[in-house]
Write a protein that holds these residues in place. Structure first.
Motif, PDB file in Angstrom:
ATOM      1  N   THR A 102       0.873  -1.180   0.000  1.00  0.00           N
ATOM      2  CA  THR A 102       0.000   0.000   0.000  1.00  0.00           C
ATOM      3  C   THR A 102       0.909   1.228   0.000  1.00  0.00           C
ATOM      4  N   PRO A 103       0.402   2.392  -0.466  1.00  0.00           N
ATOM      5  CA  PRO A 103       1.259   3.595  -0.513  1.00  0.00           C
ATOM      6  C   PRO A 103       1.906   3.898   0.831  1.00  0.00           C
ATOM      7  N   LYS A 152      11.491   5.814  15.232  1.00  0.00           N
ATOM      8  CA  LYS A 152      11.102   7.076  15.873  1.00  0.00           C
ATOM      9  C   LYS A 152      11.076   8.226  14.884  1.00  0.00           C
ATOM     10  N   GLU A 153      12.113   8.298  14.056  1.00  0.00           N
ATOM     11  CA  GLU A 153      12.200   9.383  13.071  1.00  0.00           C
ATOM     12  C   GLU A 153      11.056   9.300  12.050  1.00  0.00           C
ATOM     13  N   THR A 154      10.747   8.071  11.645  1.00  0.00           N
ATOM     14  CA  THR A 154       9.648   7.882  10.688  1.00  0.00           C
ATOM     15  C   THR A 154       8.322   8.289  11.322  1.00  0.00           C
ATOM     16  N   ALA A 155       8.128   7.857  12.558  1.00  0.00           N
ATOM     17  CA  ALA A 155       6.876   8.189  13.265  1.00  0.00           C
ATOM     18  C   ALA A 155       6.723   9.699  13.384  1.00  0.00           C
ATOM     19  N   SER A 156       7.813  10.364  13.716  1.00  0.00           N
ATOM     20  CA  SER A 156       7.778  11.813  13.890  1.00  0.00           C
ATOM     21  C   SER A 156       7.474  12.504  12.552  1.00  0.00           C
ATOM     22  N   LEU A 157       8.129  12.052  11.501  1.00  0.00           N
ATOM     23  CA  LEU A 157       7.928  12.669  10.181  1.00  0.00           C
ATOM     24  C   LEU A 157       6.494  12.504   9.684  1.00  0.00           C
ATOM     25  N   LEU A 158       5.936  11.316   9.926  1.00  0.00           N
ATOM     26  CA  LEU A 158       4.597  11.029   9.391  1.00  0.00           C
ATOM     27  C   LEU A 158       3.479  11.395  10.363  1.00  0.00           C
ATOM     28  N   GLY A 159       3.861  11.729  11.593  1.00  0.00           N
ATOM     29  CA  GLY A 159       2.850  12.093  12.584  1.00  0.00           C
ATOM     30  C   GLY A 159       2.000  10.924  13.038  1.00  0.00           C
ATOM     31  N   ILE A 160       2.605   9.751  13.098  1.00  0.00           N
ATOM     32  CA  ILE A 160       1.878   8.570  13.596  1.00  0.00           C
ATOM     33  C   ILE A 160       2.701   7.939  14.711  1.00  0.00           C
ATOM     34  N   GLY A 161       2.124   6.959  15.406  1.00  0.00           N
ATOM     35  CA  GLY A 161       2.800   6.336  16.540  1.00  0.00           C
ATOM     36  C   GLY A 161       3.912   5.384  16.105  1.00  0.00           C
ATOM     37  N   SER A 162       4.878   5.184  17.001  1.00  0.00           N
ATOM     38  CA  SER A 162       5.983   4.259  16.697  1.00  0.00           C
ATOM     39  C   SER A 162       5.480   2.833  16.498  1.00  0.00           C
ATOM     40  N   ASP A 163       4.464   2.455  17.270  1.00  0.00           N
ATOM     41  CA  ASP A 163       3.939   1.084  17.129  1.00  0.00           C
ATOM     42  C   ASP A 163       3.354   0.864  15.735  1.00  0.00           C
ATOM     43  N   ALA A 164       2.680   1.900  15.229  1.00  0.00           N
ATOM     44  CA  ALA A 164       2.095   1.786  13.878  1.00  0.00           C
ATOM     45  C   ALA A 164       3.208   1.649  12.844  1.00  0.00           C
ATOM     46  N   VAL A 165       4.291   2.405  13.028  1.00  0.00           N
ATOM     47  CA  VAL A 165       5.420   2.310  12.086  1.00  0.00           C
ATOM     48  C   VAL A 165       6.018   0.899  12.136  1.00  0.00           C
ATOM     49  N   ARG A 166       6.219   0.397  13.354  1.00  0.00           N
ATOM     50  CA  ARG A 166       6.786  -0.964  13.497  1.00  0.00           C
ATOM     51  C   ARG A 166       5.897  -1.988  12.797  1.00  0.00           C
ATOM     52  N   GLN A 167       4.608  -1.905  13.099  1.00  0.00           N
ATOM     53  CA  GLN A 167       3.669  -2.878  12.549  1.00  0.00           C
ATOM     54  C   GLN A 167       3.660  -2.829  11.020  1.00  0.00           C
ATOM     55  N   GLN A 168       3.647  -1.636  10.476  1.00  0.00           N
ATOM     56  CA  GLN A 168       3.573  -1.503   9.026  1.00  0.00           C
ATOM     57  C   GLN A 168       4.902  -1.873   8.354  1.00  0.00           C
ATOM     58  N   THR A 169       6.007  -1.577   9.031  1.00  0.00           N
ATOM     59  CA  THR A 169       7.304  -2.000   8.474  1.00  0.00           C
ATOM     60  C   THR A 169       7.370  -3.528   8.421  1.00  0.00           C
ATOM     61  N   CYS A 170       6.910  -4.168   9.478  1.00  0.00           N
ATOM     62  CA  CYS A 170       6.939  -5.643   9.518  1.00  0.00           C
ATOM     63  C   CYS A 170       6.091  -6.235   8.394  1.00  0.00           C
ATOM     64  N   ILE A 171       4.953  -5.626   8.136  1.00  0.00           N
ATOM     65  CA  ILE A 171       4.103  -6.098   7.034  1.00  0.00           C
ATOM     66  C   ILE A 171       4.866  -5.955   5.708  1.00  0.00           C
ATOM     67  N   GLY A 172       5.515  -4.811   5.530  1.00  0.00           N
ATOM     68  CA  GLY A 172       6.291  -4.593   4.312  1.00  0.00           C
ATOM     69  C   GLY A 172       7.429  -5.591   4.185  1.00  0.00           C
ATOM     70  N   GLU A 201      -5.574  -5.381   7.628  1.00  0.00           N
ATOM     71  CA  GLU A 201      -5.619  -5.942   8.990  1.00  0.00           C
ATOM     72  C   GLU A 201      -4.502  -5.362   9.841  1.00  0.00           C
ATOM     73  N   GLY A 202      -3.392  -5.044   9.196  1.00  0.00           N
ATOM     74  CA  GLY A 202      -2.273  -4.467   9.924  1.00  0.00           C
ATOM     75  C   GLY A 202      -2.441  -2.972  10.164  1.00  0.00           C
ATOM     76  N   GLY A 203      -3.617  -2.467   9.868  1.00  0.00           N
ATOM     77  CA  GLY A 203      -3.895  -1.063  10.152  1.00  0.00           C
ATOM     78  C   GLY A 203      -3.439  -0.131   9.044  1.00  0.00           C
ATOM     79  N   VAL A 204      -3.239  -0.698   7.854  1.00  0.00           N
ATOM     80  CA  VAL A 204      -2.742   0.121   6.750  1.00  0.00           C
ATOM     81  C   VAL A 204      -3.875   0.415   5.792  1.00  0.00           C
ATOM     82  N   GLN A 205      -4.133   1.655   5.539  1.00  0.00           N
ATOM     83  CA  GLN A 205      -5.216   2.025   4.608  1.00  0.00           C
ATOM     84  C   GLN A 205      -4.641   2.477   3.283  1.00  0.00           C
TER      85      GLN A 205
END
Lengths: 79, 191
Positions: B122-123, B140-160, B187-191
């Protein structure tokens, strides 16, 4: 999620944590215990680590890849 | 006795390049798609455990023999599979070498697979993977740049990571249809 998918998910989580490291002593021990707990864990981790390293080849394309450029790059590299 | 460093090297150099054909072989002989990943992982685990006592002279026939035995054992345990299938599996020996020879992917081919794998994400997951792999940002840097939580970044990176691994190693998301792949990312919270 199947048992194998759960292990894959855990392997990806550990790989990410190790990359962002350093791990705390507790987490390091937890990772080692997880790896030693099953050969399935080792298989999933080594597999994920290998593929994730290979994924690093996108660095060769430089920053700020746009979707259009990406498609063009794929067709060019296929020549 | 081989140590983990040696086993890992063998696994990367000799086992993982066989994944595409190993998965094809298992999928061809086992109708329950949901079991395929479990069987591949079982085969890898048995190969790694056995390698601790020594490496096989030829990895390919060894790996496919493990796969065949796993399929036979599963078929017998399940008891819902016809006797004919088990009998067929026991005859598989002569077909183990019928695939084209595996070859190592060139750097260019690997890059192409990575790019194709990225196109399946997904994009948002693609952006997170690119920020990490190209720009070198951590969670942390990704979460800060995108304005989302670190857990969401971890989860979405793992899916990728998982989708890219399937694509790079040639399992083609293990037969998942586009719809299933999309569901996994949603399911991984990615829209």
């Amino acid at each position: 999620m199947s048992p194998a998918q759960t292990i894959e998910q855990e392997a990806a989580g550990w790989l990410l944590a190790l990359e962002d490291g350093p791990l705390s002593t507790t987490d390091e021990a937890a990772f080692e215990a997880w790896m030693e707990a099953s050969a399935k864990h080792k298989a999933a981790f080594w597999r994920m680590e290998y593929a994730w390293e290979e994924a690093g080849r996108i660095r060769a394309l430089g920053p700020a890849i746009e979707d259009g450029d990406q498609e063009e790059e794929i067709s060019r590299s296929a020549l | 006795m081989a140590n983990d460093v040696e086993i890992k090297k063998w696994f990367r150099l000799e086992v993982l390049p066989l994944e595409r054909h190993l998965t094809q072989f298992i999928r061809h002989n086992w109708r329950v798609e949901a079991d395929v990943l479990d069987i591949v992982q079982d085969v890898y685990a048995l190969a790694i455990s056995s390698a601790q006592r020594g490496f096989p002279a030829a990895t390919r026939p060894y790996l496919f023999a493990i796969a065949r035995n796993q399929l036979i054992n599963r078929a017998k345990r399940a008891q819902i599979v016809s006797f004919e299938l088990v009998a067929d599996l026991e005859l598989l020996d002569s077909h183990l070498g019928n695939f084209d020879q595996e070859r190592y992917l060139s750097a260019r081919e690997t890059l192409r697979r990575v790019q194709e794998g990225l196109a399946k994400l997904t994009p948002r997951v693609r952006q997170i993977v690119q920020l990490r792999k190209i720009d070198g940002l951590n969670v942390k840097e990704t979460a800060s740049l995108l304005g989302i939580g670190s857990d969401a970044v971890r989860q979405q990176t793992c899916i990728g990571m998982r989708i890219l691994a399937d694509h790079i190693l040639g399992t083609e998301a293990r037969g998942e249809k586009k719809k299933d792949l999309k569901n996994r990312q949603i399911e991984g919270g990615v829209q």
